[in-house]
Design a protein around this motif. Sequence first.
Motif, PDB file in Angstrom:
ATOM      1  N   ALA A   1       0.833  -1.207   0.000  1.00 26.92           N
ATOM      2  CA  ALA A   1       0.000   0.000   0.000  1.00 26.92           C
ATOM      3  C   ALA A   1       0.861   1.248   0.000  1.00 26.92           C
ATOM      4  N   ARG A   2       0.349   2.291  -0.614  1.00 24.17           N
ATOM      5  CA  ARG A   2       1.016   3.593  -0.548  1.00 24.17           C
ATOM      6  C   ARG A   2      -0.016   4.689  -0.609  1.00 24.17           C
ATOM      7  N   LEU A   3       0.453   5.891  -0.311  1.00 20.87           N
ATOM      8  CA  LEU A   3      -0.435   7.055  -0.315  1.00 20.87           C
ATOM      9  C   LEU A   3       0.288   8.134  -1.106  1.00 20.87           C
ATOM     10  N   GLY A   4      -0.354   8.587  -2.175  1.00 23.75           N
ATOM     11  CA  GLY A   4       0.269   9.583  -3.041  1.00 23.75           C
ATOM     12  C   GLY A   4       0.317  10.958  -2.407  1.00 23.75           C
TER      13      GLY A   4
ATOM     14  N   ALA B   1       3.154  12.337   1.691  1.00 20.54           N
ATOM     15  CA  ALA B   1       2.886  11.048   1.057  1.00 20.54           C
ATOM     16  C   ALA B   1       3.532   9.934   1.859  1.00 20.54           C
ATOM     17  N   VAL B   2       3.050   8.714   1.627  1.00 20.85           N
ATOM     18  CA  VAL B   2       3.689   7.505   2.167  1.00 20.85           C
ATOM     19  C   VAL B   2       4.077   6.666   0.954  1.00 20.85           C
ATOM     20  N   PRO B   3       5.300   6.864   0.424  1.00 28.31           N
ATOM     21  CA  PRO B   3       5.690   6.197  -0.831  1.00 28.31           C
ATOM     22  C   PRO B   3       6.006   4.719  -0.671  1.00 28.31           C
ATOM     23  N   LYS B   4       6.286   4.264   0.549  1.00 26.86           N
ATOM     24  CA  LYS B   4       6.771   2.885   0.679  1.00 26.86           C
ATOM     25  C   LYS B   4       6.638   2.372   2.104  1.00 26.86           C
ATOM     26  N   ILE B   5       6.237   1.123   2.206  1.00 29.70           N
ATOM     27  CA  ILE B   5       6.253   0.399   3.481  1.00 29.70           C
ATOM     28  C   ILE B   5       7.473  -0.515   3.455  1.00 29.70           C
ATOM     29  N   LEU B   6       8.133  -0.659   4.578  1.00 28.77           N
ATOM     30  CA  LEU B   6       9.286  -1.572   4.678  1.00 28.77           C
ATOM     31  C   LEU B   6       8.800  -2.837   5.386  1.00 28.77           C
TER      32      LEU B   6
END
Length: 210
Positions: free
Chosen positions: A117-120, A179-184
């Motif tokens: 998942a990400r948030l633009g 934004a949240v571009p990436k989950i680790l």
Amino acid sequence: REIAPGAVHLPGWLTPDRQRDLVAACRAWATGPVPIRHTRLPRGGVMSVQTVCLGWHWQPYAYTRTADDVNGRRVARLPDWLADLGRRAVADAYQDPGQGAGYEPDAALVNFYDADARLGMHQDKDERSLAPVVSLSIGDTCLFRFGNTRTRNRPWTDLTLASGDLLVFGGPSRLAYHAVPKILPGTGDPAVGPARGRLNITLRVTGLTD
Ligand code: MD5
Ligand code: FE
């Protein structure tokens, strides 16, 4: 700690016990009157993030009392203990008990991010109030992109948000793009956070009165 004027990051602000309590609460909210779901966007898209709301229902791009885009029901109330946690967050972030005491959030958005998942890049501008937004992160670490108030493009600052981190956005940062571009994936401790993925709880003041 201060990322930009009004934007304060306090790593590890939530104790492990508090994180566990919040995870349990999120589980219950996810199956409440308006269950957690992938929000549908007006132009036909579907968000990869899953969201459940408290106090007011958010749909792009408005807050409503009933979840007309889901099942027409009212969302669960925002519990007093969660608003209290928001007041402590604002007081600690701004080192100002007075600002904390005056903070009265009336809505919370609980976002769940699976590994993909990400948030633009976006601004939070559906609220009529410019009171701070309180953000609490639990579970997997994410890359968080904090931009500027003018454009969705550079300059921005990338930081990681880990389990237990508090971020408060107020003042000149309240309308910054982010934004949240990436989950680790796999970075969270399953003994504290969710078994997988990332939870983010934001507290907001909608500025609405029915
Ligand atoms: C998240 N959620 O990690 C973030 C929390 C959302 C959202 O962005 O809209 O659900 S950070 C929230 C935030 C609010 C207001 C201003 C800023 C960030 N900011 O200036 O960066 O799920
Ligand atoms: Fe946002």
